[in-house]
Design a protein around this motif. Sequence first.
Motif, PDB file in Angstrom:
ATOM      1  N   ALA A 173       0.827  -1.214   0.000  1.00 17.00           N
ATOM      2  CA  ALA A 173       0.000   0.000   0.000  1.00 17.00           C
ATOM      3  C   ALA A 173       0.860   1.261   0.000  1.00 17.00           C
ATOM      4  O   ALA A 173       0.444   2.300  -0.504  1.00 17.00           O
ATOM      5  N   ALA A 174       2.071   1.159   0.530  1.00 22.73           N
ATOM      6  CA  ALA A 174       2.952   2.320   0.606  1.00 22.73           C
ATOM      7  C   ALA A 174       3.580   2.656  -0.751  1.00 22.73           C
ATOM      8  O   ALA A 174       4.074   3.757  -0.956  1.00 22.73           O
ATOM      9  N   GLU A 175       3.564   1.698  -1.655  1.00 24.71           N
ATOM     10  CA  GLU A 175       4.148   1.929  -2.976  1.00 24.71           C
ATOM     11  C   GLU A 175       3.336   2.984  -3.722  1.00 24.71           C
ATOM     12  O   GLU A 175       2.130   2.884  -3.845  1.00 24.71           O
ATOM     13  N   SER A 176       4.006   3.996  -4.226  1.00 21.88           N
ATOM     14  CA  SER A 176       3.280   5.055  -4.932  1.00 21.88           C
ATOM     15  C   SER A 176       2.809   4.553  -6.289  1.00 21.88           C
ATOM     16  O   SER A 176       3.309   3.565  -6.820  1.00 21.88           O
ATOM     17  N   ASP A 177       1.838   5.264  -6.864  1.00 24.20           N
ATOM     18  CA  ASP A 177       1.324   4.887  -8.180  1.00 24.20           C
ATOM     19  C   ASP A 177       2.416   4.950  -9.240  1.00 24.20           C
ATOM     20  O   ASP A 177       2.476   4.104 -10.128  1.00 24.20           O
TER      21      ASP A 177
ATOM     22  N   ALA B 117       4.524   1.936  -8.828  1.00 24.49           N
ATOM     23  CA  ALA B 117       3.764   0.764  -9.251  1.00 24.49           C
ATOM     24  C   ALA B 117       3.705   0.688 -10.767  1.00 24.49           C
ATOM     25  O   ALA B 117       3.839  -0.393 -11.348  1.00 24.49           O
ATOM     26  N   TYR B 118       3.530   1.823 -11.417  1.00 21.92           N
ATOM     27  CA  TYR B 118       3.494   1.852 -12.882  1.00 21.92           C
ATOM     28  C   TYR B 118       4.849   1.451 -13.446  1.00 21.92           C
ATOM     29  O   TYR B 118       4.928   0.658 -14.388  1.00 21.92           O
ATOM     30  N   GLU B 119       5.919   1.982 -12.878  1.00 23.80           N
ATOM     31  CA  GLU B 119       7.267   1.649 -13.345  1.00 23.80           C
ATOM     32  C   GLU B 119       7.556   0.163 -13.142  1.00 23.80           C
ATOM     33  O   GLU B 119       8.216  -0.460 -13.982  1.00 23.80           O
ATOM     34  N   GLN B 120       7.063  -0.409 -12.042  1.00 26.65           N
ATOM     35  CA  GLN B 120       7.229  -1.846 -11.808  1.00 26.65           C
ATOM     36  C   GLN B 120       6.496  -2.649 -12.878  1.00 26.65           C
ATOM     37  O   GLN B 120       7.003  -3.653 -13.369  1.00 26.65           O
ATOM     38  N   ALA B 121       5.294  -2.225 -13.230  1.00 22.72           N
ATOM     39  CA  ALA B 121       4.520  -2.912 -14.270  1.00 22.72           C
ATOM     40  C   ALA B 121       5.258  -2.837 -15.603  1.00 22.72           C
ATOM     41  O   ALA B 121       5.347  -3.845 -16.322  1.00 22.72           O
ATOM     42  N   VAL B 122       5.794  -1.676 -15.915  1.00 22.80           N
ATOM     43  CA  VAL B 122       6.549  -1.503 -17.163  1.00 22.80           C
ATOM     44  C   VAL B 122       7.788  -2.393 -17.139  1.00 22.80           C
ATOM     45  O   VAL B 122       8.117  -3.046 -18.144  1.00 22.80           O
TER      46      VAL B 122
ATOM     47  N   ILE C 237      -3.806  -3.806 -14.689  1.00 19.91           N
ATOM     48  CA  ILE C 237      -5.247  -3.770 -14.404  1.00 19.91           C
ATOM     49  C   ILE C 237      -5.520  -3.231 -13.014  1.00 19.91           C
ATOM     50  O   ILE C 237      -6.503  -2.518 -12.815  1.00 19.91           O
ATOM     51  N   ALA C 238      -4.649  -3.532 -12.062  1.00 20.33           N
ATOM     52  CA  ALA C 238      -4.831  -2.982 -10.714  1.00 20.33           C
ATOM     53  C   ALA C 238      -4.736  -1.459 -10.748  1.00 20.33           C
ATOM     54  O   ALA C 238      -5.540  -0.762 -10.122  1.00 20.33           O
ATOM     55  N   LEU C 239      -3.760  -0.945 -11.482  1.00 22.27           N
ATOM     56  CA  LEU C 239      -3.605   0.505 -11.606  1.00 22.27           C
ATOM     57  C   LEU C 239      -4.761   1.116 -12.391  1.00 22.27           C
ATOM     58  O   LEU C 239      -5.274   2.176 -12.033  1.00 22.27           O
TER      59      LEU C 239
ATOM     60  N   GLY D 216      -7.798   4.013 -11.535  1.00 22.44           N
ATOM     61  CA  GLY D 216      -7.968   5.289 -12.221  1.00 22.44           C
ATOM     62  C   GLY D 216      -6.785   5.769 -13.030  1.00 22.44           C
ATOM     63  O   GLY D 216      -6.788   6.904 -13.524  1.00 22.44           O
ATOM     64  N   ASP D 217      -5.753   4.958 -13.222  1.00 25.81           N
ATOM     65  CA  ASP D 217      -4.578   5.363 -13.985  1.00 25.81           C
ATOM     66  C   ASP D 217      -4.868   5.200 -15.480  1.00 25.81           C
ATOM     67  O   ASP D 217      -5.041   4.091 -15.982  1.00 25.81           O
ATOM     68  N   ALA D 218      -4.903   6.308 -16.205  1.00 25.36           N
ATOM     69  CA  ALA D 218      -5.264   6.295 -17.629  1.00 25.36           C
ATOM     70  C   ALA D 218      -4.237   5.563 -18.477  1.00 25.36           C
ATOM     71  O   ALA D 218      -4.600   4.816 -19.391  1.00 25.36           O
ATOM     72  N   ASP D 219      -2.954   5.752 -18.209  1.00 23.71           N
ATOM     73  CA  ASP D 219      -1.926   5.070 -18.995  1.00 23.71           C
ATOM     74  C   ASP D 219      -1.968   3.560 -18.769  1.00 23.71           C
ATOM     75  O   ASP D 219      -1.813   2.785 -19.713  1.00 23.71           O
ATOM     76  N   ALA D 220      -2.179   3.177 -17.537  1.00 28.13           N
ATOM     77  CA  ALA D 220      -2.301   1.747 -17.236  1.00 28.13           C
ATOM     78  C   ALA D 220      -3.536   1.170 -17.921  1.00 28.13           C
ATOM     79  O   ALA D 220      -3.512   0.038 -18.412  1.00 28.13           O
ATOM     80  N   ALA D 221      -4.603   1.952 -17.996  1.00 27.93           N
ATOM     81  CA  ALA D 221      -5.820   1.505 -18.681  1.00 27.93           C
ATOM     82  C   ALA D 221      -5.550   1.299 -20.164  1.00 27.93           C
ATOM     83  O   ALA D 221      -5.998   0.307 -20.749  1.00 27.93           O
ATOM     84  N   ARG D 222      -4.801   2.201 -20.781  1.00 26.30           N
ATOM     85  CA  ARG D 222      -4.469   2.053 -22.205  1.00 26.30           C
ATOM     86  C   ARG D 222      -3.662   0.782 -22.442  1.00 26.30           C
ATOM     87  O   ARG D 222      -3.916   0.021 -23.387  1.00 26.30           O
ATOM     88  N   THR D 223      -2.696   0.545 -21.571  1.00 28.23           N
ATOM     89  CA  THR D 223      -1.850  -0.636 -21.721  1.00 28.23           C
ATOM     90  C   THR D 223      -2.631  -1.914 -21.443  1.00 28.23           C
ATOM     91  O   THR D 223      -2.498  -2.899 -22.177  1.00 28.23           O
TER      92      THR D 223
END
Length: 113
Positions: A25-29, A32-37, A53-55, A59-66
Motif C-alpha cells: 500500500a505504501a508503494e506510490s502509483d 507501481a506503474y514503473e514496476q509494471a513496465v 489492471i490494478a492501476l 484510475g490510472d489512464a496510462d495503465a488503462a491504455r496498456t
Amino acid sequence: MMKARRILLITSACLALLAPALGTAAESDADAYEQAVAQYHQGRWADAYGRFIALANGGDADAARTALFMYRYGPQLYNAHWDAMPVEVQRWERLAASSQGRGTPVFQPVAAR
C-alpha cells in the motif's frame, strides 16, 4: 450463514495471495506503474497485465491504455487470453479516451552512420 462465511474466507484467501503481486500500500502509483513496465520489458506479461489492471482499476489512464492493448491483442502478441470483466473494460475505455496520463517521452532520433 455458513455459505456466506465460506465465501468470505475464500475471498480473503484470494486477496491475501494477490497482495504480494500487486505491491504494498505504501508503494506510490508512479513506482507501481514503473514496476509494471519493468515486468513487461522482462517478458513477464501476465504479471505486468495484473499490475496494469490494478492501476487501471484505480484510475490510472496510462495503465488503462496498456491493459486494454494487452487484453485485446493477448492472443496474437502474447499467446495468452487474459480475462477482464466487461465493466472493467468499459471503464478502461473511458480512461483511455481521456486526456489524462503521463507525458510522452520526447523522441531522440539516432543518426545513421
